[in-house]
Design a protein around this motif. Structure first.
Motif, PDB file in Angstrom:
ATOM      1  N   ARG A 125       0.791  -1.223   0.094  1.00  0.00           N
ATOM      2  CA  ARG A 125      -0.017   0.009  -0.091  1.00  0.00           C
ATOM      3  C   ARG A 125       0.923   1.204   0.022  1.00  0.00           C
ATOM      4  NH1 ARG A 125      -5.347  -0.544   2.425  1.00  0.00           N
ATOM      5  NH2 ARG A 125      -5.942  -2.689   2.797  1.00  0.00           N
ATOM      6  N   HIS A 126       2.206   1.291   0.173  1.00  0.00           N
ATOM      7  CA  HIS A 126       2.967   2.234   0.643  1.00  0.00           C
ATOM      8  C   HIS A 126       3.983   2.261  -0.343  1.00  0.00           C
ATOM      9  CE1 HIS A 126       0.794   1.388   4.468  1.00  0.00           C
ATOM     10  NE2 HIS A 126       0.634   2.787   4.514  1.00  0.00           N
ATOM     11  N   GLY A 127       5.084   3.252  -0.210  1.00  0.00           N
ATOM     12  CA  GLY A 127       5.957   3.422  -1.127  1.00  0.00           C
ATOM     13  C   GLY A 127       5.744   4.124  -2.576  1.00  0.00           C
ATOM     14  N   ALA A 128       4.860   4.482  -2.542  1.00  0.00           N
ATOM     15  CA  ALA A 128       4.106   5.279  -3.870  1.00  0.00           C
ATOM     16  C   ALA A 128       3.812   4.137  -4.682  1.00  0.00           C
ATOM     17  CB  ALA A 128       5.376   6.103  -4.631  1.00  0.00           C
ATOM     18  N   TYR A 129       3.313   3.033  -4.372  1.00  0.00           N
ATOM     19  CA  TYR A 129       2.960   1.915  -5.086  1.00  0.00           C
ATOM     20  C   TYR A 129       1.492   1.631  -5.104  1.00  0.00           C
ATOM     21  CZ  TYR A 129       5.880  -1.013  -7.940  1.00  0.00           C
ATOM     22  OH  TYR A 129       6.401  -1.528  -9.102  1.00  0.00           O
ATOM     23  N   TYR A 130       0.704   2.515  -4.462  1.00  0.00           N
ATOM     24  CA  TYR A 130      -0.517   2.390  -4.550  1.00  0.00           C
ATOM     25  C   TYR A 130      -1.175   3.649  -4.374  1.00  0.00           C
ATOM     26  CZ  TYR A 130      -5.532   1.121  -4.179  1.00  0.00           C
ATOM     27  OH  TYR A 130      -7.086   1.051  -4.377  1.00  0.00           O
ATOM     28  N   PRO A 131      -2.400   4.229  -5.094  1.00  0.00           N
ATOM     29  CA  PRO A 131      -2.416   3.532  -6.267  1.00  0.00           C
ATOM     30  C   PRO A 131      -1.919   3.830  -7.493  1.00  0.00           C
ATOM     31  CG  PRO A 131      -3.948   5.580  -5.996  1.00  0.00           C
ATOM     32  CD  PRO A 131      -2.863   5.593  -4.936  1.00  0.00           C
ATOM     33  N   ILE A 132      -1.826   2.907  -8.460  1.00  0.00           N
ATOM     34  CA  ILE A 132      -0.927   3.139  -9.811  1.00  0.00           C
ATOM     35  C   ILE A 132      -2.247   3.110 -10.751  1.00  0.00           C
ATOM     36  CG2 ILE A 132       0.694   1.989 -11.311  1.00  0.00           C
ATOM     37  CD1 ILE A 132       1.942   0.373  -8.924  1.00  0.00           C
ATOM     38  N   TRP A 133      -2.245   4.290 -11.081  1.00  0.00           N
ATOM     39  CA  TRP A 133      -3.455   4.448 -12.434  1.00  0.00           C
ATOM     40  C   TRP A 133      -2.745   3.786 -13.807  1.00  0.00           C
ATOM     41  CZ3 TRP A 133      -8.292   5.435 -11.361  1.00  0.00           C
ATOM     42  CH2 TRP A 133      -8.710   6.131  -9.997  1.00  0.00           C
ATOM     43  N   LEU A 134      -3.711   2.924 -14.594  1.00  0.00           N
ATOM     44  CA  LEU A 134      -3.182   2.392 -15.769  1.00  0.00           C
ATOM     45  C   LEU A 134      -4.278   2.601 -16.750  1.00  0.00           C
ATOM     46  CD1 LEU A 134      -1.367  -0.857 -14.484  1.00  0.00           C
ATOM     47  CD2 LEU A 134      -0.306   1.189 -15.130  1.00  0.00           C
ATOM     48  N   LEU A 135      -3.968   2.830 -17.799  1.00  0.00           N
ATOM     49  CA  LEU A 135      -5.078   2.790 -18.793  1.00  0.00           C
ATOM     50  C   LEU A 135      -5.211   1.525 -19.350  1.00  0.00           C
ATOM     51  CD1 LEU A 135      -5.601   5.752 -21.676  1.00  0.00           C
ATOM     52  CD2 LEU A 135      -6.011   3.435 -21.986  1.00  0.00           C
ATOM     53  N   PHE A 236      20.140   3.991  -4.926  1.00  0.00           N
ATOM     54  CA  PHE A 236      20.293   4.289  -3.756  1.00  0.00           C
ATOM     55  C   PHE A 236      19.297   5.554  -3.375  1.00  0.00           C
ATOM     56  CE2 PHE A 236      24.381   2.387  -3.815  1.00  0.00           C
ATOM     57  CZ  PHE A 236      24.432   1.773  -2.558  1.00  0.00           C
ATOM     58  N   MET A 237      19.134   6.462  -4.325  1.00  0.00           N
ATOM     59  CA  MET A 237      18.317   7.648  -4.164  1.00  0.00           C
ATOM     60  C   MET A 237      16.834   7.059  -4.165  1.00  0.00           C
ATOM     61  SD  MET A 237      20.354  10.180  -6.506  1.00  0.00           S
ATOM     62  CE  MET A 237      19.194  11.732  -6.293  1.00  0.00           C
ATOM     63  N   TYR A 238      16.665   6.411  -5.242  1.00  0.00           N
ATOM     64  CA  TYR A 238      15.249   5.834  -5.413  1.00  0.00           C
ATOM     65  C   TYR A 238      14.569   5.026  -4.390  1.00  0.00           C
ATOM     66  CZ  TYR A 238      11.238   3.523  -7.845  1.00  0.00           C
ATOM     67  OH  TYR A 238       9.836   3.133  -8.014  1.00  0.00           O
ATOM     68  N   PHE A 239      15.458   3.976  -3.694  1.00  0.00           N
ATOM     69  CA  PHE A 239      15.097   3.168  -2.706  1.00  0.00           C
ATOM     70  C   PHE A 239      14.617   4.173  -1.429  1.00  0.00           C
ATOM     71  CE2 PHE A 239      16.275   1.009   1.317  1.00  0.00           C
ATOM     72  CZ  PHE A 239      15.164  -0.103   1.447  1.00  0.00           C
ATOM     73  N   TRP A 258       9.809  -6.577  -0.681  1.00  0.00           N
ATOM     74  CA  TRP A 258       9.400  -6.092  -1.846  1.00  0.00           C
ATOM     75  C   TRP A 258      10.302  -4.835  -2.304  1.00  0.00           C
ATOM     76  CZ3 TRP A 258       7.008  -6.511  -6.380  1.00  0.00           C
ATOM     77  CH2 TRP A 258       6.568  -5.738  -6.810  1.00  0.00           C
ATOM     78  N   HIS A 259      10.246  -3.810  -1.461  1.00  0.00           N
ATOM     79  CA  HIS A 259      10.912  -2.472  -1.771  1.00  0.00           C
ATOM     80  C   HIS A 259      12.305  -2.605  -1.888  1.00  0.00           C
ATOM     81  CE1 HIS A 259       7.055   0.009  -1.155  1.00  0.00           C
ATOM     82  NE2 HIS A 259       6.855  -0.600  -0.058  1.00  0.00           N
ATOM     83  N   PHE A 260      12.869  -3.393  -1.243  1.00  0.00           N
ATOM     84  CA  PHE A 260      14.293  -3.407  -1.168  1.00  0.00           C
ATOM     85  C   PHE A 260      14.758  -4.250  -2.866  1.00  0.00           C
ATOM     86  CE2 PHE A 260      18.365  -5.858  -1.099  1.00  0.00           C
ATOM     87  CZ  PHE A 260      19.245  -4.847  -0.675  1.00  0.00           C
ATOM     88  N   LEU A 261      14.145  -5.292  -2.820  1.00  0.00           N
ATOM     89  CA  LEU A 261      14.197  -6.245  -4.059  1.00  0.00           C
ATOM     90  C   LEU A 261      14.024  -5.257  -5.526  1.00  0.00           C
ATOM     91  CD1 LEU A 261      13.409  -9.686  -3.289  1.00  0.00           C
ATOM     92  CD2 LEU A 261      15.584  -8.743  -3.545  1.00  0.00           C
ATOM     93  N   GLN A 262      12.594  -4.759  -5.452  1.00  0.00           N
ATOM     94  CA  GLN A 262      11.990  -3.988  -6.642  1.00  0.00           C
ATOM     95  C   GLN A 262      12.665  -2.662  -6.673  1.00  0.00           C
ATOM     96  OE1 GLN A 262       9.892  -1.546  -7.558  1.00  0.00           O
ATOM     97  NE2 GLN A 262       9.394  -2.432  -9.483  1.00  0.00           N
ATOM     98  N   GLY A 263      12.811  -2.046  -5.688  1.00  0.00           N
ATOM     99  CA  GLY A 263      13.100  -0.466  -5.498  1.00  0.00           C
ATOM    100  C   GLY A 263      14.696  -0.279  -5.535  1.00  0.00           C
ATOM    101  N   PHE A 264      15.527  -1.273  -5.278  1.00  0.00           N
ATOM    102  CA  PHE A 264      16.859  -1.070  -5.148  1.00  0.00           C
ATOM    103  C   PHE A 264      17.698  -2.119  -5.761  1.00  0.00           C
ATOM    104  CE2 PHE A 264      21.061  -2.039  -3.412  1.00  0.00           C
ATOM    105  CZ  PHE A 264      21.656  -0.713  -3.273  1.00  0.00           C
ATOM    106  N   TRP A 265      17.519  -3.311  -5.398  1.00  0.00           N
ATOM    107  CA  TRP A 265      18.425  -4.610  -6.061  1.00  0.00           C
ATOM    108  C   TRP A 265      18.264  -4.628  -7.869  1.00  0.00           C
ATOM    109  CZ3 TRP A 265      16.135  -8.769  -8.810  1.00  0.00           C
ATOM    110  CH2 TRP A 265      17.035  -9.834  -9.320  1.00  0.00           C
TER     111      TRP A 265
END
Length: 302
Positions: A125-135, A236-239, A258-265
């Motif tokens: 729900r957090h980390g700017a991952y919800y809501p993701i609006w998609l067409l 590093f900045m993005y994570f 999730w955030h470490f693997l998807q947002g950093f690794w």
């Protein structure tokens, strides 16, 4: 209530997911077209048993595969919808499509829906991952999939868009080893996409980058800014941005993974692969094109 809409799904060995995906769609349409790239499990059998039409097409990249689906869709419906096989539609969104779609005026060409991501069965729900609006829904003939190598969006050619209120759910049931292997392959496509922003290997129809535009326009704008940052500092900045400033830590232990693997690794891996390209062949445009053709059999100019 059945609607004048068909759903296009791309598959490859998705027997774990495809029945769940199709069953979530059936309340509002039975017109489902699957483009399969050579599944060796029961994906095709399950899909056809549930009433989907399946056609084989060899894989090149997501955008070309999906545009093949648009061009060869046997269902001549007024509306099209894009779904991934590991996604499903919440009952509330299904009801919203059933009750609102037919009444939309002709100026509305596209519909945005929200996507929620599930990881280890937890809603992120957090980390700017919800809501993701998609067409994900658009009028037939008014939209194509932009031919980027990564983060492909549907580009509307005319008209305006509208938001629906409810969600599709991205919930992959495979294990973490599968996830990391998949993202290793994603990283190659991401490298090509980022390098294309610098070297302009080819021209193609794409979403216009715009900070104050739609979500995909804003995402494309920010991705271009991200691409201009120095290698190995930007992961590093993005994570830090996602996990601390956008409160990703509130997602708990599963969210940390999730955030470490998807947002950093993953993003560090992309930078490492770009660094490898520069180390192997330098920064000459033609040398980079030749490298990807020889190493990965990927034609950056097509």
């Amino acid at each position: 209530m059945q609607q004048d809409i068909s759903v296009i799904i791309l598959t490859f060995n998705e027997e774990k997911h495809i029945a769940r995906c199709i069953k979530s769609i059936l309340p509002f349409t039975h017109k489902i077209f699957i483009v399969d790239s050579g599944s060796t499990d029961k994906t095709v059998e399950i899909a056809e048993r549930l009433g989907a039409i399946v056609q084989y097409n060899p894989w090149v990249n997501y955008a070309q595969q999906f545009n093949f689906g648009i061009e060869n869709n046997p269902h001549k419906t007024k509306w099209l919808m894009r779904m991934d096989s590991d996604e499903y539609i919440m009952p509330e969104l299904s009801e919203e499509i059933s009750s609102k779609l037919a009444g939309l005026n002709d100026q509305i060409s596209g519909i945005y829906v929200k996507r929620r991501v599930m990881f280890f069965n937890k809603w992120i729900r957090h980390g700017a991952y919800y809501p993701i609006w998609l067409l994900r829904i658009w009028r037939n003939g008014r939209g194509v999939c932009e031919e980027t190598w990564m983060d492909e969006h549907i580009k509307i050619t005319e008209g305006i868009t509208q938001n629906f209120s409810h969600d599709i759910v991205d919930h992959n049931l495979n294990n973490l080893t599968w996830w990391t292997q998949k993202h290793n392959l994603y990283a190659i496509r991401e490298v090509i996409d980022l390098l294309n922003m610098k070297y302009d290997f080819r021209d193609f129809e794409s979403v216009e980058p715009k900070l104050f535009g739609s979500q995909e326009q804003r995402k494309r704008y920010l991705k271009m800014k991200y691409a201009s940052l120095p290698l190995f500092t930007r992961p590093f900045m993005y994570f830090i941005y996602r996990y601390f400033f956008r409160l990703g830590f509130l997602d708990g232990t599963k969210g940390l993974v999730w955030h470490f693997l998807q947002g950093f690794w993953y993003r560090f891996l992309v930078d490492a692969k770009i660094y490898e390209v520069y180390q192997r062949v330098g920064k000459d445009k033609n040398a980079i094109v030749d490298f990807f053709q020889k190493e990965y059999n990927k034609n950056l100019r097509s």
